[in-house]
Structures are given as structure tokens and as C-alpha cells.
Write a protein that holds these residues in place. Structure first.
Motif, PDB file in Angstrom:
ATOM      1  N   GLU A 202       7.123  13.642  -4.548  1.00 56.21           N
ATOM      2  CA  GLU A 202       7.036  14.093  -3.153  1.00 56.21           C
ATOM      3  C   GLU A 202       6.018  13.292  -2.329  1.00 56.21           C
ATOM      4  N   GLU A 203       5.200  12.474  -2.995  1.00 57.26           N
ATOM      5  CA  GLU A 203       4.191  11.684  -2.274  1.00 57.26           C
ATOM      6  C   GLU A 203       4.683  10.262  -2.002  1.00 57.26           C
ATOM      7  N   ALA A 205       7.013   8.832  -0.377  1.00 55.21           N
ATOM      8  CA  ALA A 205       7.351   8.413   0.979  1.00 55.21           C
ATOM      9  C   ALA A 205       6.109   8.188   1.844  1.00 55.21           C
ATOM     10  N   ARG A 206       4.974   8.739   1.436  1.00 57.65           N
ATOM     11  CA  ARG A 206       3.800   8.688   2.312  1.00 57.65           C
ATOM     12  C   ARG A 206       2.764   7.629   1.933  1.00 57.65           C
ATOM     13  N   ILE A 207       2.895   7.036   0.744  1.00 57.33           N
ATOM     14  CA  ILE A 207       1.815   6.157   0.272  1.00 57.33           C
ATOM     15  C   ILE A 207       1.604   4.903   1.123  1.00 57.33           C
ATOM     16  N   GLU A 209       1.481   4.974   4.357  1.00 55.24           N
ATOM     17  CA  GLU A 209       0.848   5.360   5.626  1.00 55.24           C
ATOM     18  C   GLU A 209      -0.633   4.982   5.598  1.00 55.24           C
ATOM     19  N   ARG A 210      -1.144   4.708   6.786  1.00 55.64           N
ATOM     20  CA  ARG A 210      -2.561   4.368   6.898  1.00 55.64           C
ATOM     21  C   ARG A 210      -3.457   5.512   6.446  1.00 55.64           C
ATOM     22  N   TYR A 212      -3.640   7.073   3.833  1.00 61.77           N
ATOM     23  CA  TYR A 212      -3.066   8.100   2.969  1.00 61.77           C
ATOM     24  C   TYR A 212      -3.411   7.843   1.504  1.00 61.77           C
ATOM     25  N   ARG A 213      -3.928   8.865   0.843  1.00 56.98           N
ATOM     26  CA  ARG A 213      -4.230   8.761  -0.583  1.00 56.98           C
ATOM     27  C   ARG A 213      -3.658   9.998  -1.254  1.00 56.98           C
ATOM     28  N   VAL A 214      -3.088   9.811  -2.437  1.00 62.75           N
ATOM     29  CA  VAL A 214      -2.432  10.935  -3.101  1.00 62.75           C
ATOM     30  C   VAL A 214      -3.447  12.007  -3.465  1.00 62.75           C
ATOM     31  N   LYS A 216      -7.158  12.693  -2.849  1.00 64.46           N
ATOM     32  CA  LYS A 216      -8.258  12.153  -2.054  1.00 64.46           C
ATOM     33  C   LYS A 216      -9.543  11.971  -2.845  1.00 64.46           C
ATOM     34  N   SER A 230      -0.795   0.158   3.393  1.00 63.89           N
ATOM     35  CA  SER A 230      -0.328   0.013   4.785  1.00 63.89           C
ATOM     36  C   SER A 230      -0.440  -1.454   5.213  1.00 63.89           C
TER      37      SER A 230
END
Ligand code: ADP
Length: 266
Positions: A202-203, A205-207, A209-210, A212-214, A216, A230
Motif C-alpha cells: 500500500e506504500e 505508490a507513494r515512495i 513523493e517528496r 515521503y518515507r515509509v 518515518k 523524488s
């Protein structure tokens, strides 16, 4: 008459909407440019004092043995943090540069097999320190088209980001491999695979992005700022390249880049 006036009114409304939207675009563009300019200047300005702090800490490190244990710990964390800030500032600068698009990038003939060998050498010390087995599978095959049309520095940076992540997110004793191959439809591809912690589905698609960390807390501990991928995405888009990520938690990840196979004038 009613229909005609409705059409006329609608046309006027559409025209007015276009007119004001057009006007609104100008200030948005301007404020975006100002934001990019600010980021570039701020990163530049921060680089100098950070380098001074870094070299001072390096000097202190030389006489570290003479210090009490507590001070030695402080010095170590100072060293780690200042390095992390330098990396962050460098990344911000790269992002601002790629955002501004004002600097035309020099496109040249880039040999992907050669880049793989160079980046393998460059990242080897990092892998050694962490106890990771680094492998390279990019044989030099005569007559095979291993060239792409790209910017050498950016392609190196792209490979470095992926290898650095692979090492960062793989526990000691694991394996990281960089390989080159030509896909079935003749596209030059690079693959960076690791046997690390993996990325939850589920993560995925987001990795890119600026910031963004799975995880934190964990990523911060490992020195990540969530900018690497990014920057990688920007480089990929300026090269018309695609990336495909497959990952399984606890097993590892594979980042596969597919470049354009346009004929290149040699
Ligand atoms: P960071 O600086 O945090 O590494 P990136 O933009 O490079 O930032 O990556 C974003 C996030 O994607 C990372 O924080 C991490 O959670 C995850 N990630 C990237 N590469 C890998 C990998 N090879 N294995 C596991 N997780 C990864």
C-alpha cells in the motif's frame, strides 16, 4: 430565442472563465518561480556554514581519543547530524535545479554498462562498511547496444540513489545486485535488487513523493529525508524512462528502469 440566448450566455461565461483563469495563471507561475528561487538560494547559503561546521568537527575527531567518553559520543552524533544536513541541503539544491528547468541539461551518449561498473565501484565502500554483499551483472557484450541518450551526471545520480537505498534498507549480511540487460522488445534496462526489508504494497505508490518515507522514525534513523526517490523520478521523466518496483516485505525489493531505445547518433 430562449435557446439562442442560453447559448450566447454560456459562451460568454466560458470565455470569461478562460480569461480570468489565464490571468490567474500568471501570478501562480510567478510565485512558483519565486519559491524555486528561494529554495535554490537558501540551499546555497546553507552549504557554506555547514561545510565549515563539518570540517571543524572533522578536526575535533582527530583528537577524539583525548576526550572523556561522554564528549566522544556528543562528537559522534554531531558528526552524523551535520553529514545528514549536508545531504539534505544537497538534495534540496538538486530538486530546486530540476524544478527550475532553467538549466538546459546536456544530453550525450551514455553507456549503461560502463555506468553500472562505475557506480558499483563507487558504492562498494558503503556496502563493505555495512557488511552487504554487492554484486554486478553487466557484461560488456560486443555489438550490443548498451547506450542511451541521456545526461551522464543525472544517470549516475539515479543509479547511486537506488543503490544507496538498497544498501540502507538491507540488513547486514544481505545482498544488493545491479544488473544490465536488454528487454524482450529491445529496451535497455537496469535493475537494482536487494534482499532487504521490502516496501508494504500500500506504500508503493507513494515512495516517489517528496519527503515521503515509509517508516518515518526508521528512515530518519537511517539518514533518509524522503527526497532520493523524488529526485530519481525527476531524472526518469527528463529521460523518458520508466521505473517498475516489485517488493515483498521482509524479502526485498527490485527497482527496474526501462530506458528509451531510440537510435542514437554516435
Ligand atoms: P529516503 O531518503 O528516506 O531513503 P527516498 O525518497 O529515497 O527517501 O525513499 C522513500 C522511502 O521509500 C524510504 O524512506 C523507504 O521507506 C522506502 N524505500 C526506498 N527504497 C527502498 C528499498 N530499496 N527497500 C525498502 N524501502 C525502500
Amino acid at each position: 430565442i430562449l435557446m439562442l440566448s442560453t447559448v450566447v450566455l454560456l459562451s460568454i461565461a466560458i470565455w470569461l472563465a478562460y480569461f480570468f483563469a489565464g490571468k490567474a495563471m500568471v501570478p501562480i507561475k510567478k510565485s512558483y518561480a519565486r519559491q524555486v528561487e528561494f529554495t535554490t538560494n537558501a540551499s546555497h547559503e546553507l552549504r557554506t556554514p555547514l561545510s565549515v561546521i563539518h570540517s571543524s568537527v572533522e578536526l575535533l575527531e582527530e583528537c577524539k581519543d583525548t576526550l572523556p567518553e561522554f564528549e566522544q559520543h556528543i562528537l559522534d552524533s554531531l558528526q552524523d547530524e551535520v553529514k545528514r544536513m549536508i545531504r539534505l541541503v544537497e538534495s534540496l539544491l538538486t530538486l530546486a535545479r530540476s524544478d527550475s528547468k532553467s538549466l538546459p541539461i546536456k544530453m550525450e551518449k551514455v553507456d549503461l554498462v560502463q555506468v553500472s561498473h562505475q557506480m558499483y565501484q563507487a558504492i562498494q565502500p558503503l556496502a563493505l562498511v555495512k557488511g552487504i554483499i554487492l554484486k554486478l551483472d553487466a557484461p560488456v557484450i560486443e555489438h550490443e547496444l548498451t547506450y542511451i541518450h541521456g545526461n551522464l551526471d543525472q544517470i549516475k545520480q539515479l543509479v547511486y540513489i537506488l543503490l544507496d537505498n538498497a544498501i540502507k534498507y538491507t540488513p547486514p549480511g544481505g545482498q544488493v545486485m545491479i544488473s544490465y540487460r536488454t528487454s524482450q522488445d529491445g529496451k535497455p534496462t537496469l535493475q537494482i535488487a536487494d534482499t532487504g526489508i521490502g516496501i508494504p504494497r500500500e506504500e508503493l505508490a507513494r515512495i516517489f513523493e517528496r519527503f515521503y518515507r515509509v517508516d518515518k522514525a526508521r528512515s530518519r534513523e537511517l539518514g533518509g529525508a524522503g527526497l532520493g526517490l523524488s529526485i530519481a523520478a525527476d531524472i526518469l521523466s527528463s529521460h523518458g524512462a520508466y521505473i517498475h518496483v516489485t517488493s515483498e516485505e521482509g524479502k526485498g525489493s527490485i527497482f527496474e528502469i526501462e530506458f528509451q531505445s531510440e537510435p542514437i547518433s554516435v
